[in-house]
Structures are given as structure tokens and as C-alpha cells.
Motif scaffolding. Structure first.
Motif, mmCIF file in Angstrom:
data_model
loop_
_atom_site.group_PDB
_atom_site.id
_atom_site.type_symbol
_atom_site.label_atom_id
_atom_site.label_comp_id
_atom_site.label_asym_id
_atom_site.label_seq_id
_atom_site.Cartn_x
_atom_site.Cartn_y
_atom_site.Cartn_z
ATOM 1 N N ARG B 9 1.017 -1.345 0.156
ATOM 2 C CA ARG B 9 0.041 -0.418 0.301
ATOM 3 C C ARG B 9 0.954 1.389 0.073
ATOM 4 N NH1 ARG B 9 -5.496 0.444 1.432
ATOM 5 N NH2 ARG B 9 -5.087 1.919 0.271
ATOM 6 N N HIS B 10 1.828 1.174 0.775
ATOM 7 C CA HIS B 10 2.806 2.076 0.500
ATOM 8 C C HIS B 10 4.418 1.647 0.227
ATOM 9 C CE1 HIS B 10 0.175 4.838 2.500
ATOM 10 N NE2 HIS B 10 -0.779 3.601 3.406
ATOM 11 N N LYS B 11 4.975 3.151 -0.329
ATOM 12 C CA LYS B 11 6.592 2.535 -0.342
ATOM 13 C C LYS B 11 7.282 3.673 -0.329
ATOM 14 C CE LYS B 11 10.079 -0.509 -1.548
ATOM 15 N NZ LYS B 11 10.746 -1.537 -0.577
ATOM 16 N N ILE B 12 8.062 3.602 0.498
ATOM 17 C CA ILE B 12 9.464 4.497 1.282
ATOM 18 C C ILE B 12 10.739 4.067 0.477
ATOM 19 C CG2 ILE B 12 10.391 6.010 1.867
ATOM 20 C CD1 ILE B 12 7.758 5.987 4.337
ATOM 21 N N THR B 13 10.938 4.921 -0.070
ATOM 22 C CA THR B 13 12.104 4.253 -0.889
ATOM 23 C C THR B 13 13.722 5.673 -1.027
ATOM 24 O OG1 THR B 13 13.789 3.135 -2.690
ATOM 25 C CG2 THR B 13 11.701 4.585 -3.655
ATOM 26 N N LYS B 14 14.665 5.136 -1.547
ATOM 27 C CA LYS B 14 15.612 6.434 -1.760
ATOM 28 C C LYS B 14 15.911 6.471 -3.110
ATOM 29 C CE LYS B 14 18.104 5.448 3.233
ATOM 30 N NZ LYS B 14 19.362 5.941 4.017
ATOM 31 N N ARG B 15 15.995 7.661 -3.648
ATOM 32 C CA ARG B 15 16.336 7.713 -5.008
ATOM 33 C C ARG B 15 17.816 6.627 -4.860
ATOM 34 N NH1 ARG B 15 18.697 13.712 -6.017
ATOM 35 N NH2 ARG B 15 20.246 12.928 -4.726
ATOM 36 N N GLY B 16 17.554 6.384 -6.730
ATOM 37 C CA GLY B 16 18.637 5.419 -7.243
ATOM 38 C C GLY B 16 18.489 3.801 -6.845
ATOM 39 N N GLN B 17 17.166 3.354 -5.834
ATOM 40 C CA GLN B 17 17.146 2.143 -5.259
ATOM 41 C C GLN B 17 15.815 1.866 -6.792
ATOM 42 O OE1 GLN B 17 18.003 0.233 -2.894
ATOM 43 N NE2 GLN B 17 19.725 2.244 -2.860
ATOM 44 N N ASN B 18 15.323 0.418 -7.014
ATOM 45 C CA ASN B 18 14.873 -0.018 -7.485
ATOM 46 C C ASN B 18 13.237 -0.350 -7.027
ATOM 47 O OD1 ASN B 18 16.741 0.118 -9.864
ATOM 48 N ND2 ASN B 18 16.773 -2.184 -9.753
ATOM 49 N N VAL B 19 12.741 0.031 -7.605
ATOM 50 C CA VAL B 19 11.492 -0.915 -6.528
ATOM 51 C C VAL B 19 10.308 -1.176 -7.833
ATOM 52 C CG1 VAL B 19 10.984 0.351 -5.223
ATOM 53 C CG2 VAL B 19 9.669 1.418 -6.962
ATOM 54 N N THR B 20 9.303 -2.809 -7.469
ATOM 55 C CA THR B 20 8.445 -3.222 -7.836
ATOM 56 C C THR B 20 7.108 -3.291 -6.842
ATOM 57 O OG1 THR B 20 10.625 -4.534 -8.380
ATOM 58 C CG2 THR B 20 8.386 -5.805 -8.831
ATOM 59 N N PHE B 21 6.304 -3.490 -7.764
ATOM 60 C CA PHE B 21 4.602 -3.243 -7.229
ATOM 61 C C PHE B 21 3.806 -4.568 -7.326
ATOM 62 C CE2 PHE B 21 6.018 0.714 -5.154
ATOM 63 C CZ PHE B 21 6.075 1.702 -6.474
ATOM 64 N N ARG B 22 3.134 -5.284 -6.781
ATOM 65 C CA ARG B 22 1.873 -5.782 -7.537
ATOM 66 C C ARG B 22 1.236 -5.787 -7.599
ATOM 67 N NH1 ARG B 22 2.080 -12.670 -7.028
ATOM 68 N NH2 ARG B 22 0.271 -13.298 -6.933
ATOM 69 N N CYS B 23 -0.135 -6.463 -8.572
ATOM 70 C CA CYS B 23 -1.547 -5.852 -8.693
ATOM 71 C C CYS B 23 -1.757 -7.251 -9.186
ATOM 72 C CB CYS B 23 -2.030 -5.610 -10.118
ATOM 73 S SG CYS B 23 -3.786 -4.540 -10.399
ATOM 74 N N ASP B 24 -2.717 -7.798 -8.149
ATOM 75 C CA ASP B 24 -4.007 -8.661 -8.332
ATOM 76 C C ASP B 24 -5.121 -8.526 -8.968
ATOM 77 O OD1 ASP B 24 -1.903 -9.981 -6.124
ATOM 78 O OD2 ASP B 24 -2.487 -11.893 -7.928
ATOM 79 N N PRO B 25 -5.448 -8.905 -10.621
ATOM 80 C CA PRO B 25 -6.325 -8.206 -10.931
ATOM 81 C C PRO B 25 -8.068 -9.279 -10.589
ATOM 82 C CG PRO B 25 -5.384 -9.783 -12.255
ATOM 83 C CD PRO B 25 -4.605 -9.310 -11.257
ATOM 84 N N ILE B 26 -9.477 -8.128 -10.990
ATOM 85 C CA ILE B 26 -10.653 -9.720 -10.306
ATOM 86 C C ILE B 26 -9.884 -10.536 -11.609
ATOM 87 C CG2 ILE B 26 -12.719 -9.920 -11.261
ATOM 88 C CD1 ILE B 26 -13.085 -6.725 -10.269
ATOM 89 N N SER B 27 -10.710 -11.735 -11.456
ATOM 90 C CA SER B 27 -9.766 -13.027 -11.385
ATOM 91 C C SER B 27 -10.282 -13.381 -13.189
ATOM 92 C CB SER B 27 -9.682 -14.692 -10.979
ATOM 93 O OG SER B 27 -11.265 -14.686 -10.704
ATOM 94 N N GLU B 28 -11.441 -12.920 -13.333
ATOM 95 C CA GLU B 28 -11.761 -13.726 -14.952
ATOM 96 C C GLU B 28 -11.498 -11.978 -15.851
ATOM 97 O OE1 GLU B 28 -14.368 -13.146 -11.942
ATOM 98 O OE2 GLU B 28 -15.543 -12.238 -12.513
ATOM 99 N N HIS B 29 -10.793 -11.266 -15.120
ATOM 100 C CA HIS B 29 -10.841 -10.095 -15.868
ATOM 101 C C HIS B 29 -9.543 -10.717 -17.121
ATOM 102 C CE1 HIS B 29 -13.279 -6.367 -13.635
ATOM 103 N NE2 HIS B 29 -14.118 -7.439 -14.203
#
Lengths: 112, 115
Positions: B9-29
């Protein structure tokens, strides 16, 4: 290209009416309307397809004029719960079912 | 139908770092969308998938951004070498395009802060 919404902000008293407009420079297939409250996800209100239809439920309705590529959202007898930011999202006739491009939003505040 | 879920829900990172977010959609979409939203603005389109195929990517999107949907189910959005200008809410949405009049269902978003 992003649709243009007007006005940018509206302040109402409970029970008053409001109209929010959405205008595009591209030929549209559909217009979607969403409401977003602060810190929350946008919530779907309604979709209008080309054909100039008008839709509504409860005291919120909308129209779509495909010749002018414009849509309007009508809120009548506003309630406190109507407060939030309203976005129109548009699909062009060349990209049906593809991406929605959203306007910059109209912030609506309903006061008691 | 559990809705669209995003993590974190929230991500705090320092400049230059890599970040990855995940999304799980509604299953039949079968269609999945990524948007970015900054304060006072509407959601800005980033990219979308039909099943596992990435059909469109915004021309405004830096090559530091990449998204995948490897099995046509969940999706990840990665930002490499983050910059302060990447700070925003990243929204995921999904819909089923096999009918007409299909609305987008949005997740609650991932709020990214780059320090």
C-alpha cells in the motif's frame, strides 16, 4: 490527448445541483465517469456510449453528445456523500476496449 | 469477487533504488491497466495488458519503467533507479473486455515516496 473538465472545483450546499462537463478533441466511443474520495480508489459511476444516450441512477445522471465529443454529469439535490473528485475517462473510436484517458478532475465539496 | 488488490500500500525508498509493485486483478478479467496519479491530477495512463500481452505503453513512460504479466494473471510494475519525480500513487485497474460497457475496477493503489 487528455479530455478537459470544467469547472475545476465546485462548492455546494446540501440540496443544490451541479453540472460537470467533459470535452474531448477526439472522436469518442465511450465516456466513463468515476468519483474518487481522498486516499481511496476511483469508483465507477456510469458509462455512456456513442449514440447520444443519457443515463442516470438515483440523483446522478449523465449525457453524451457524440457530435460535440462532450459529456456532462448532472448531480441533483446533492448530498454530503457526493463530495469528492469526479473524473471522466474517454475511449476513442480507434481504441475501443483499450486505454481510458482521464481528465484532470473536478473537485466537488458539499457543505451542510 | 475479491476486487483488485495491490501490494504494498505504501513504499518509501531512496533515490536510485529499484522498486516493484504487484497487482492482482479480478480473476476473470483479461485486461489489466497501470496508471499513475499525482495530487490534484487525474490518473495518467502508463500501460495495459490483454492476458499476458502488453498492448500499449505510454510514450511518456521512461525506459526505467517496466511491467509484466507473465501468466495473464497478476502483474508487476518495476521502476529502476527511482527519482523524486516518480513519487506518486500507482493505480492498477482491470476489466473484462468480452462484453460491451465494461467498467474499470481500480485497486487501492501503491503510494510511492522517493526521498
Amino acid at each position: 490527448q487528455q479530455p478537459v473538465q470544467s469547472p475545476q472545483a465546485v462548492i455546494l450546499r446540501e440540496g443544490e445541483d451541479a453540472v460537470i462537463n467533459c470535452s474531448s478533441s477526439k472522436a469518442l466511443y465511450s465516456v466513463h465517469w468515476y468519483r474518487q474520495k481522498h486516499g481511496e480508489a476511483p469508483i465507477f459511476l456510469m458509462i455512456l456510449l456513442k449514440g447520444g444516450e443519457q443515463k442516470g441512477h438515483d440523483k446522478i445522471s449523465a449525457s453524451f453528445n457524440e457530435k460535440k465529443q462532450q459529456s456532462s454529469l448532472y448531480l441533483t439535490a446533492s448530498q454530503l456523500s457526493y463530495s469528492g473528485t469526479y473524473f471522466c475517462g474517454t475511449e476513442t473510436i480507434y481504441n475501443q476496449g483499450g486505454k481510458l484517458i482521464f481528465g484532470q478532475g473536478t473537485e466537488l465539496s458539499v457543505k451542510p | 469477487d475479491t476486487g483488485v488488490s495491490q501490494d504494498p500500500r505504501h513504499k518509501i525508498t531512496k533515490r536510485g533504488q529499484n522498486v516493484t509493485f504487484r497487482c492482482d486483478p479480478i480473476s476473470e478479467h483479461n485486461r489489466l491497466y497501470w496508471y499513475r496519479q499525482t495530487l490534484g491530477q487525474g490518473p495518467e495512463f502508463l500501460t495495459y495488458f490483454q492476458n499476458e500481452a502488453q498492448l500499449e505503453k505510454s510514450r511518456l513512460l521512461s525506459d526505467r519503467f517496466s511491467a509484466e504479466r507473465p501468466k495473464g494473471s497478476f502483474s508487476t510494475l518495476e521502476i529502476q533507479r527511482t527519482e523524486q519525480g516518480d513519487s506518486a500513487m500507482y493505480l492498477c485497474a482491470s476489466r473484462d473486455d468480452r462484453g460491451r460497457n465494461e467498467k474499470l475496477f481500480f485497486g487501492s493503489g501503491t503510494q510511492l515516496s522517493v526521498l
